[in-house]
Design a protein around this motif. Structure first.
Motif, PDB file in Angstrom:
ATOM      1  N   ILE A 124       0.836  -1.208   0.000  1.00  0.00           N
ATOM      2  CA  ILE A 124       0.000   0.000   0.000  1.00  0.00           C
ATOM      3  C   ILE A 124       0.869   1.256   0.000  1.00  0.00           C
ATOM      4  CG2 ILE A 124      -1.652   1.348   1.353  1.00  0.00           C
ATOM      5  CD1 ILE A 124      -2.800  -1.341   2.347  1.00  0.00           C
ATOM      6  N   THR A 125       1.859   1.311   0.869  1.00  0.00           N
ATOM      7  CA  THR A 125       2.685   2.526   0.945  1.00  0.00           C
ATOM      8  C   THR A 125       3.532   2.713  -0.314  1.00  0.00           C
ATOM      9  OG1 THR A 125       4.310   1.277   2.258  1.00  0.00           O
ATOM     10  CG2 THR A 125       2.764   2.685   3.444  1.00  0.00           C
ATOM     11  N   SER A 126       3.934   1.615  -0.935  1.00  0.00           N
ATOM     12  CA  SER A 126       4.658   1.731  -2.204  1.00  0.00           C
ATOM     13  C   SER A 126       3.772   2.345  -3.275  1.00  0.00           C
ATOM     14  CB  SER A 126       5.144   0.344  -2.647  1.00  0.00           C
ATOM     15  OG  SER A 126       5.820   0.423  -3.884  1.00  0.00           O
ATOM     16  N   GLN A 127       2.517   1.928  -3.307  1.00  0.00           N
ATOM     17  CA  GLN A 127       1.568   2.494  -4.266  1.00  0.00           C
ATOM     18  C   GLN A 127       1.315   3.976  -3.983  1.00  0.00           C
ATOM     19  OE1 GLN A 127      -1.812  -0.107  -3.786  1.00  0.00           O
ATOM     20  NE2 GLN A 127      -1.025  -1.631  -5.225  1.00  0.00           N
ATOM     21  N   LEU A 128       1.200   4.328  -2.705  1.00  0.00           N
ATOM     22  CA  LEU A 128       0.969   5.727  -2.345  1.00  0.00           C
ATOM     23  C   LEU A 128       2.162   6.599  -2.719  1.00  0.00           C
ATOM     24  CD1 LEU A 128      -0.728   5.290   1.159  1.00  0.00           C
ATOM     25  CD2 LEU A 128      -1.801   6.219  -0.905  1.00  0.00           C
ATOM     26  N   ALA A 129       3.373   6.100  -2.504  1.00  0.00           N
ATOM     27  CA  ALA A 129       4.564   6.877  -2.859  1.00  0.00           C
ATOM     28  C   ALA A 129       4.642   7.092  -4.367  1.00  0.00           C
ATOM     29  CB  ALA A 129       5.824   6.166  -2.356  1.00  0.00           C
ATOM     30  N   SER A 130       4.309   6.073  -5.128  1.00  0.00           N
ATOM     31  CA  SER A 130       4.319   6.218  -6.591  1.00  0.00           C
ATOM     32  C   SER A 130       3.283   7.234  -7.047  1.00  0.00           C
ATOM     33  CB  SER A 130       4.042   4.860  -7.252  1.00  0.00           C
ATOM     34  OG  SER A 130       5.086   3.946  -6.980  1.00  0.00           O
ATOM     35  N   ALA A 131       2.094   7.194  -6.429  1.00  0.00           N
ATOM     36  CA  ALA A 131       1.037   8.150  -6.791  1.00  0.00           C
ATOM     37  C   ALA A 131       1.407   9.572  -6.380  1.00  0.00           C
ATOM     38  CB  ALA A 131      -0.276   7.733  -6.124  1.00  0.00           C
ATOM     39  N   ALA A 132       2.154   9.712  -5.282  1.00  0.00           N
ATOM     40  CA  ALA A 132       2.525  11.039  -4.783  1.00  0.00           C
ATOM     41  C   ALA A 132       3.776  11.593  -5.447  1.00  0.00           C
ATOM     42  CB  ALA A 132       2.747  10.976  -3.272  1.00  0.00           C
ATOM     43  N   GLN A 133       4.521  10.770  -6.146  1.00  0.00           N
ATOM     44  CA  GLN A 133       5.811  11.188  -6.690  1.00  0.00           C
ATOM     45  C   GLN A 133       5.739  12.482  -7.514  1.00  0.00           C
ATOM     46  OE1 GLN A 133       8.769  10.013  -5.901  1.00  0.00           O
ATOM     47  NE2 GLN A 133       9.775  11.517  -7.242  1.00  0.00           N
ATOM     48  N   PRO A 134       4.730  12.683  -8.382  1.00  0.00           N
ATOM     49  CA  PRO A 134       4.691  13.927  -9.178  1.00  0.00           C
ATOM     50  C   PRO A 134       4.286  15.168  -8.371  1.00  0.00           C
ATOM     51  CG  PRO A 134       3.375  12.167 -10.189  1.00  0.00           C
ATOM     52  CD  PRO A 134       3.657  11.757  -8.785  1.00  0.00           C
ATOM     53  N   ILE A 135       3.801  14.979  -7.138  1.00  0.00           N
ATOM     54  CA  ILE A 135       3.299  16.093  -6.320  1.00  0.00           C
ATOM     55  C   ILE A 135       4.354  16.438  -5.263  1.00  0.00           C
ATOM     56  CG2 ILE A 135       1.348  16.985  -4.997  1.00  0.00           C
ATOM     57  CD1 ILE A 135       0.567  15.987  -7.762  1.00  0.00           C
TER      58      ILE A 135
END
Length: 333
Positions: A124-135
């Motif tokens: 879950i946290t890996s997915q969240l970090a990937s989603a947040a990377q551009p922000i």
């Protein structure tokens, strides 16, 4: 069946003199659906000598914890301190190790012994970090359910974070806050973390424009996000369990009062997370929730004590209003 891939980010795991806690978190990390890459796992076991546990007469469990850590993760980097250095120094040492060993990392993780991740936590946290990377404004991601505003706990969604447990932090933010945390670290030197001078810490950080909602290590980091106009986010549902009944900041009574969330059974769906669309709302939420926390920590208790005084009650109405405004200003500044 486990995912054949591994968790892509370095992890720093902090263990202290609590064998049962260490055992639970080590077992949970060894059974993740997205397995730990042991070449990126750094485990620090703080020393017993000079610790609060030694002062309280508790037995030394650090050697047994080291043996368990090496048996569980034989290829990880594991260090046990002979003397107690405290959580601020442990953080610093882990941070240096991860950044020096992985100079291209975008995120690094910090986990402690008193938060036990559910099996899908790293995924879950890996997915969240990937989603947040551009922000760029999102500096921290987690899935603990520990939201800054308690009203958002046990609610599906993404909200501003309230406690830094089992989290990933953006390396760019780690670098921009370094000077401030070095001041905090220097102020802590020379005495145990559990015996820190809380007033001196608050004053020295305030002199740098940092106003934490507490003087614990995590609160300094939360406040620095606010100072640099960054935000940390977590899931409203808890994908793990906080077990820290015994520790620096908790007792059995206070643990029961906080009513920490139990692990959820609701599956996480990254498709429901759109940081690009929600970042403006999250920023506004974070500012409002942070101000609310400051008021609850500092302003409201002082106002209640002030208004309970007989001298205040005897003032005319207009004088009472003026006195209240003055007291609120002094409580904040």
């Amino acid at each position: 069946m486990k995912n054949p891939e591994t968790f892509p980010h370095p992890i720093g795991l902090m263990l202290f003199n609590r064998f049962e806690y260490s055992q639970q978190v080590l077992m949970s990390l060894s059974a993740q659906t997205l397995p730990v890459d042991q070449s990126k796992l750094y485990i620090s076991i703080d020393g017993y000598s000079g610790s609060k546990a030694e002062l309280q007469g508790k037995p030394d469990s650090t050697h047994a914890i080291e043996e368990l850590a090496r048996a569980t993760f034989p290829n990880a980097t594991i260090r046990r301190a002979e003397k107690n250095i405290g959580i601020a120094e442990v953080y610093f040492a882990l941070e240096v190790s991860m950044l020096e060993s992985h100079p291209d990392a975008n995120w690094i993780g910090f986990f402690e012994e008193d938060y036990v991740p559910s099996p899908d936590y790293l995924e879950i946290t890996s997915q969240l970090a990937s989603a947040a990377q551009p922000i760029d404004d999102i500096a921290v991601v987690a899935a603990t359910g520990e939201t800054l505003d308690p009203d958002n706990r046990d609610v599906q969604g993404i909200f501003p974070i309230g406690h830094l447990w089992a989290y990933l932090v953006r390396v760019a933010h780690v670098r921009e806050r370094r000077d401030d945390l070095e001041v905090f670290r220097q102020q802590m030197s020379g005495r145990p973390y559990w015996d820190r001078d809380k007033i001196a810490l608050a004053l020295v950080m305030a002199s740098r424009g940092v106003f934490p909602i507490g003087v614990a290590n995590d609160y300094q980091r939360l406040s620095l996000m606010f100072r640099f106009n960054r935000i940390g986010v977590t899931t409203g549902l808890s994908y793990g369990e906080y077990i820290g009944v015994e520790g620096e900041h908790m007792t059995e009574k206070s643990f029961a009062r906080f009513k920490f969330s139990a692990p959820t059974t609701v599956p996480f769906d990254i498709a429901t997370v759109d940081f690009s669309a929600s970042i403006s709302t999250l920023r506004d939420q974070y500012r409002a929730d942070f101000a609310k926390s400051l008021a609850e920590q500092y302003v409201i208790p002082k106002i209640r004590a002030f208004t309970a005084q007989k001298s205040f009650k005897s003032l005319p109405r207009r004088r009472r209003v003026a006195s209240l405004l003055g007291q609120a200003f002094r409580a904040l500044f």
